[in-house]
Write a protein that holds these residues in place. Structure first.
Motif, PDB file in Angstrom:
ATOM      1  N   LEU A  57      59.793  12.600 -17.453  1.00  0.00           N
ATOM      2  CA  LEU A  57      60.151  11.672 -16.367  1.00  0.00           C
ATOM      3  C   LEU A  57      58.995  10.727 -16.044  1.00  0.00           C
ATOM      4  O   LEU A  57      59.174   9.519 -15.879  1.00  0.00           O
ATOM      5  CB  LEU A  57      60.533  12.490 -15.119  1.00  0.00           C
ATOM      6  N   ARG A 109      58.569   8.228 -18.873  1.00  0.00           N
ATOM      7  CA  ARG A 109      59.651   7.250 -18.862  1.00  0.00           C
ATOM      8  C   ARG A 109      59.442   6.229 -17.729  1.00  0.00           C
ATOM      9  O   ARG A 109      59.617   5.026 -17.909  1.00  0.00           O
ATOM     10  CB  ARG A 109      60.980   7.999 -18.655  1.00  0.00           C
ATOM     11  N   THR A 110      59.024   6.726 -16.578  1.00  0.00           N
ATOM     12  CA  THR A 110      58.832   5.831 -15.421  1.00  0.00           C
ATOM     13  C   THR A 110      57.654   4.886 -15.642  1.00  0.00           C
ATOM     14  O   THR A 110      57.722   3.698 -15.329  1.00  0.00           O
ATOM     15  CB  THR A 110      58.604   6.660 -14.143  1.00  0.00           C
ATOM     16  N   ASP A 143      60.417   5.272  -7.994  1.00  0.00           N
ATOM     17  CA  ASP A 143      61.350   5.586  -9.087  1.00  0.00           C
ATOM     18  C   ASP A 143      61.171   7.015  -9.570  1.00  0.00           C
ATOM     19  O   ASP A 143      62.141   7.700  -9.922  1.00  0.00           O
ATOM     20  CB  ASP A 143      61.135   4.610 -10.253  1.00  0.00           C
ATOM     21  N   LEU A 144      59.928   7.454  -9.603  1.00  0.00           N
ATOM     22  CA  LEU A 144      59.658   8.829 -10.031  1.00  0.00           C
ATOM     23  C   LEU A 144      60.326   9.822  -9.066  1.00  0.00           C
ATOM     24  O   LEU A 144      60.980  10.779  -9.501  1.00  0.00           O
ATOM     25  CB  LEU A 144      58.146   9.059 -10.046  1.00  0.00           C
ATOM     26  N   HIS A 197      67.359  12.844  -8.282  1.00  0.00           N
ATOM     27  CA  HIS A 197      68.691  12.397  -8.668  1.00  0.00           C
ATOM     28  C   HIS A 197      69.343  13.451  -9.570  1.00  0.00           C
ATOM     29  O   HIS A 197      68.760  13.859 -10.572  1.00  0.00           O
ATOM     30  CB  HIS A 197      68.595  11.070  -9.416  1.00  0.00           C
ATOM     31  N   GLN A 210      62.843   9.174  -7.157  1.00  0.00           N
ATOM     32  CA  GLN A 210      64.298   9.051  -7.295  1.00  0.00           C
ATOM     33  C   GLN A 210      64.777   9.811  -8.520  1.00  0.00           C
ATOM     34  O   GLN A 210      65.802  10.501  -8.483  1.00  0.00           O
ATOM     35  CB  GLN A 210      64.690   7.576  -7.395  1.00  0.00           C
ATOM     36  N   GLY A 211      64.023   9.699  -9.626  1.00  0.00           N
ATOM     37  CA  GLY A 211      64.385  10.427 -10.842  1.00  0.00           C
ATOM     38  C   GLY A 211      64.317  11.925 -10.630  1.00  0.00           C
ATOM     39  O   GLY A 211      65.128  12.684 -11.169  1.00  0.00           O
ATOM     40  N   ASP A 233      71.987  14.277 -12.186  1.00  0.00           N
ATOM     41  CA  ASP A 233      72.725  13.466 -13.150  1.00  0.00           C
ATOM     42  C   ASP A 233      73.584  14.334 -14.046  1.00  0.00           C
ATOM     43  O   ASP A 233      73.626  14.157 -15.264  1.00  0.00           O
ATOM     44  CB  ASP A 233      71.721  12.654 -13.984  1.00  0.00           C
ATOM     45  N   LYS A 276      68.515  18.508 -16.213  1.00  0.00           N
ATOM     46  CA  LYS A 276      67.381  17.890 -15.513  1.00  0.00           C
ATOM     47  C   LYS A 276      66.288  17.541 -16.521  1.00  0.00           C
ATOM     48  O   LYS A 276      66.000  18.329 -17.416  1.00  0.00           O
ATOM     49  CB  LYS A 276      66.811  18.854 -14.465  1.00  0.00           C
ATOM     50  N   ARG A 322      58.776   2.229 -18.035  1.00  0.00           N
ATOM     51  CA  ARG A 322      59.686   1.261 -17.414  1.00  0.00           C
ATOM     52  C   ARG A 322      58.922   0.235 -16.584  1.00  0.00           C
ATOM     53  O   ARG A 322      59.295  -0.918 -16.482  1.00  0.00           O
ATOM     54  CB  ARG A 322      60.703   1.999 -16.533  1.00  0.00           C
TER      55      ARG A 322
END
Lengths: 285, 451
Positions: free
Chosen positions: B424, B427-428, B404-405, B411, B407-408, B413, B418, B431
């Motif tokens: 990040l 947050r990961t 996920d890290l 990614h 991907q974040g 967005d 950013k 989660r």
């Protein structure tokens, strides 16, 4: 040489052919060493026959030097002699000639030769070459009073018993487990040098060859005369003629159909469609 | 402790005379056994190498790379004769979730030429070659023979083995047990007494045929270069991992898992292999492969603390029988430890025979040689790692978090700007319910474990 010579002809599992599913490439792969289950059953039968007949047991194979291991185990299990023959294993007739030549040269003519039932046509050729009795695919093989007795499967679970005179060539199914060699015999056999024979065999003698195929051609069935259908209108007569394939079909209402589906799946679809259409399967959707 | 209960037999007591049938019996013609037999035979002693399979390697399974460096001591220029499939020049570590994969990929052409580093090989070829070396030096290989128990003299010293053949007792001055994981002989000798149980994992593997050119293209290699991919996070949370490696014209793909975890989740191991083969990162690599072989084997991955006693009176234990398989996250090795241990066991037996003392004291040089070599040094140093890498966080939470890290991170967005990296990460972690203190704790354990 004294006594009956009983020979176990062991098949060396040579290269097997495999087809690559992706590319269709044909390749050969080395088989794993060791005798097949049928070969081991043949060896055990030979030991028992040699004991019953008071004879000598010989284990022989056509194979590369890697086959020595298999022969050493036969030696440890009780074979009096072993012999490795270098010949073309792919040609059954040549293999039979080579086996016969090698055995006869080193140990005299064999009285009984037992193969596993995975030996192709070699037993048949050998029996023809030696004018010996031939009994293939046996479940049991015993000796009584100098005559061999065999038991063979028949259709519908029946069995037949055979009296097999000597000399004989037999093959056996893998239904007998071989005896286990003792550890001292195994150790003694490990360093035994296996005699190797490269017999000089003559060219093929049997006049027959493989089945020959003629050039492929289109399927053109012979024309047949059928009676004119009884119908008033021409179209009805044509329909009656073209719906059926022959007189019988026409006589019974004409339901035969020739189809040429491209593959098995399409053929299955056609069969299901036909059966559904005629009410045999009901609604399958 | 049922897992250490042994085969349910007790050793046979024989009235042994000082005369023995042979100097050394080695049980098991795997890498450890053949290395031991080779050393003993070279020293001019009689040695019998017992193998339960019809040929060496017929019962063996491995899941990756053979590191042959230790062979420098046994077979000069071994790389010119060892039956190698491919020389590994590309080593990848992949972390995955069901839909993601994060790969650290390393390749070097330094491993594509002498003296090489690691290779893939078929065990039947490799083990056959090693046993053949021992035979050439005079060892007597006896296949299709199971050592069913030990022979002891009235004083309790081991003086040989009983086999499953008629007249199958074989006396020897030294017995070297290389009979693999779950060694009945080592158990019967009491070498596992007091050692923890439950230390084995289950490895399952499919070998898939693919044309050599297709493998070269999919894995980006040429010639005899090969690839080894080790995978974490592919076992539905069951402690373990996966692997894919290239042979010349086939691939091996499989998983190594804790059998208790497998049973707990009521899964069959082939389901995990099927999962792995379906994964979007793996499926393109294995697509169209024709199944050649399915194999499974237990692996002694417990590490240093689960190793048995290694030396007894007239008795040595080596290889998988001594739990010498290293499963330390980034290092997954077994064959090289077996080779090393077997080699030292053979040398220790020769030393003992030379002085005529094959008691535990006379054979003590085995333990000393192992201690001074990579065999026990690596296991001792990495003794905490199996516990770390097989833990829940390493198996489930960290792979998902890292994927996920990544991907974040990659990614885009827009129109959002950013995110900062720290934000990040926080947050990961949140989660995935991972506390910072756990990360720090595991990092410290990792640093301490890996040294």
């Amino acid at each position: 040489m004294i006594g009956v010579l009983v020979v176990a002809a062991l098949t060396w599992p040579g290269p097997r052919v495999a087809v690559d599913q992706l590319t269709g490439t044909v390749r050969t792969e080395e088989g794993r060493p060791g005798a097949s289950a049928a070969g081991l059953a043949a060896l055990e039968h030979v030991f028992r026959l040699a004991e019953s007949l008071g004879g000598r047991a010989l284990a022989v194979t056509i194979g590369p030097p890697q086959a020595d291991e298999m022969l050493r185990e036969a030696l440890a299990a009780g074979a009096l002699h072993v012999l490795r023959v270098e010949a073309d294993p792919a040609d059954d007739e040549a293999a039979a000639r080579a086996l016969l030549s090698a055995v006869a040269e080193h140990h005299g003519p064999p009285d009984v030769v037992v193969f596993g039932d995975d030996s192709g046509a070699v037993p048949g050729y050998l029996a023809a070459l030696t004018d010996a009795a031939q009994a293939l695919g046996l479940l049991e093989l015993t000796a009584d009073g100098g005559v061999l007795g065999g038991l063979r499967r028949l259709d519908k679970g029946r069995r037949e018993r055979l009296e097999i005179p000597l000399p004989a060539v037999c093959s056996v199914e893998p239904v007998l487990r071989p005896r286990r060699a003792g550890l001292p015999a195994m150790l003694a056999a490990r360093n035994t040098k296996i005699p190797v024979v490269r017999p000089d065999v003559p060219q093929h003698r049997f006049p027959s060859g493989p089945v020959k195929a003629t050039a492929p051609r289109a399927y053109r069935p012979r024309a047949r005369i059928v009676p004119i259908p009884a119908a008033d209108r021409a179209i009805d007569r044509i329909v009656a003629l073209t719906n059926g394939l022959g007189a019988n079909a026409l006589a019974t209402g004409g339901s035969a159909t020739v189809v040429t589906p491209p593959d098995a799946a399409a053929a299955a679809d056609l069969v299901i469609e036909y059966l559904t259409e005629h009410g045999y399967l009901g609604d399958t959707t | 402790m049922p897992e250490h209960a042994g085969p349910g037999t007790t050793s046979t007591v024989v009235a042994a005379t000082p005369q023995r049938a042979v100097d050394v019996v080695v049980v098991g013609a795997g890498p450890a056994g053949s290395a031991a037999a080779l050393e003993v035979a070279r020293a001019g002693h009689s040695v019998v190498l017992l193998e339960r399979g019809p040929y060496p390697g017929s019962k063996n399974v491995y899941g990756g790379v053979v590191y042959g460096r230790v062979l420098d001591e046994l077979v000069p220029r071994w790389w010119e004769q060892m039956p190698v499939q491919r020389w590994v020049t590309r080593r990848s570590t992949m972390i995955m979730t069901p839909t993601q994969a994060l790969t650290v990929d390393f390749r070097t052409q330094a491993w594509a030429g002498p003296p090489y580093n690691g290779a893939t090989a078929h065990r039947s070829d490799l083990d056959g070659w090693l046993a053949g070396l021992a035979e050439k030096e005079g060892a007597v290989l006896v296949p299709s023979t199971v050592a069913t128990g030990l022979l002891r003299d009235t004083a309790g010293a081991i003086v040989g083995v009983r086999t499953d053949r008629p007249d199958g007792d074989l006396t020897a001055k030294v017995v070297i047990a290389c009979d693999g994981v779950n060694s009945f002989l080592a158990k019967e000798a009491g070498m596992f007494a007091g050692k923890p149980t439950g230390h084995v994992t289950l490895g399952v593997k499919e070998t898939l045929r693919l044309p050599r050119s297709v493998i070269d293209e999919r894995f980006g290699v040429a010639g005899q270069d090969g690839v080894d991919i080790e995978i974490l996070g592919c076992t539905r949370g069951i402690p373990g991992g996966g692997f894919v490696y290239t042979n010349l014209d086939s691939l091996s793909v499989g998983v190594v898992v804790d059998p208790h975890g497998l049973a707990g989740k009521r899964l069959r191991p082939e389901e995990l292999v099927a999962d792995l083969k379906r994964h979007p990162a793996i499926e393109p690599l294995v697509r169209g492969g024709e199944l050649l072989e399915y194999s499974a084997h237990l692996i002694p991955e417990g590490g240093y603390d689960t190793m048995p006693e290694l030396v007894g009176d007239g008795f040595l234990v080596a290889g998988d029988a001594a739990a010498m398989c290293l499963a330390a996250g980034i290092w997954l090795e077994g064959v090289n430890f077996a080779l090393g241990a077997g080699m030292y066991a053979g040398r220790a037996a020769v030393d003992a025979l030379k002085v005529g003392d094959t008691s535990k004291t006379g054979l003590a040089s085995y333990r000393r040689m192992l201690d001074e070599s990579f065999v026990l040094a690596d296991h001792r140093k990495l003794r905490r790692v199996p516990g770390l890498v097989l833990g829940q966080r390493m198996q489930e939470s960290y792979p998902a978090m890292l994927c996920d890290l990544a991907q974040g991170l990659f990614h885009v967005d827009n129109p959002q700007p950013k995110p900062g990296l720290l934000k990040l990460v926080r947050r990961t972690l949140k989660r995935h319910g991972i506390r910072t203190r756990d990360v720090v704790s595991d990092a410290l354990t990792g640093v301490r474990s890996f040294g």
